[in-house]
Design an enzyme around this catalytic site. Structure first.
Site, short mmCIF file in Angstrom:
data_model
loop_
_atom_site.label_atom_id
_atom_site.label_comp_id
_atom_site.label_asym_id
_atom_site.label_seq_id
_atom_site.Cartn_x
_atom_site.Cartn_y
_atom_site.Cartn_z
CG ASP A 1 67.50 59.89 30.09
OD1 ASP A 1 68.58 60.61 29.83
OD2 ASP A 1 66.44 60.08 29.90
CG ASP B 1 68.42 55.44 36.93
OD1 ASP B 1 68.66 56.78 37.34
OD2 ASP B 1 67.44 55.32 36.10
CB THR C 1 62.83 56.63 28.31
OG1 THR C 1 63.44 57.75 28.92
CG2 THR C 1 62.45 56.75 26.84
CB SER C 2 60.67 59.22 32.35
OG SER C 2 60.10 58.18 33.40
CG ASP D 1 65.48 54.29 32.99
OD1 ASP D 1 64.59 54.99 32.82
OD2 ASP D 1 66.31 54.91 33.68
#
Length: 229
Positions: free
Chosen positions: A23, A171, A114-115, A21
């Site tokens: 962020d 996270d 990543t989102s 991931d």
């Protein structure tokens, strides 16, 4: 001196690839995220308390649960504009650079999953000069972003490996659940943005950050040795 906790069965093996991931895992962007969404909420009349628990969910999926359909496209474009234009305080998290370098030196296939949308990911990676692996999967690359498994599945596919042979580092609870649904082989959680008690039920190993995660990367494969915290 107390003995380290034994690794769970899911991590007692080598992995052919690592999916990371961005962020909250590689980059500290929490202050940017919070002020951007607060500004967005003020503009669209949304109570910021409705955002609680949404960390790790794509902006598009989050907005779908907050606003009527007729304004979602405009609102999504607006949050992308706000976030992409703000890099103040953005920083590489401790251990991120070292991990990426170690994986690259050992020839371990690695992807960022990543989102963030493609423009936002580009803005943050460029601003921090974080070494980017050969594959970066963003929310713009899939129809369904996190919390759905699609981004992790695409990351594994682009690396040419099975999800079951991928180690995931994340996270957010939503991202971990998405990785589990994708069938990823091992899930490591870092507590940079989420309390340990929320991560423990969905991760195979919980560690403070990437400086406390011990891995061995050699000959194109990666093993988790444990955590120092």
């Amino acid at each position: 001196m107390s003995q380290p906790e034994p690794l769970p069965d899911a991590l007692r093996r080598s992995f052919d690839a690592v999916l990371l991931d961005m962020d909250g895992t590689l980059l500290d962007s929490i202050a940017i995220v919070e002020r951007s969404w607060l500004r967005w909420c003020e503009e669209y009349g949304v109570d910021p308390r409705r955002l609680v628990g949404s960390h790790g969910v794509t902006a598009e999926n989050l907005i779908a649960g907050l606003l009527p359909e007729e304004v979602r496209v405009e609102a999504f474009a607006r949050i992308r504009e706000i976030e992409s234009g703000d890099v103040e305080g953005l920083a590489v998290l401790p251990g991120a650079l070292e991990l990426l370098r170690a994986l690259d030196a050992a020839g371990v296939p690695t992807a960022i999953v990543t989102s963030s949308t493609d423009d936002l990911a580009e803005a943050r990676l460029t601003a921090t000069r974080l070494p980017r692996p050969g594959v970066v999967v963003t929310a713009s690359d899939v129809v369904r972003g996190k919390p759905f498994p699609d981004p992790w599945l695409l990351g594994a596919e682009r690396l040419g490996v099975e999800p079951a042979d991928c180690l995931v580092v994340e996270d957010a609870v939503a991202g971990l659940r998405a990785a589990r649904a994708a069938g990823c082989g091992g899930l490591v959680a870092v507590t940079t943005t989420t309390p340990p008690d929320e991560l423990e039920p969905v991760a195979d190993l919980v560690t403070c950050d990437l400086t406390t995660l011990r891995v061995d990367a050699v000959d194109g494969a990666c093993r988790v040795l444990g955590s120092d915290a």
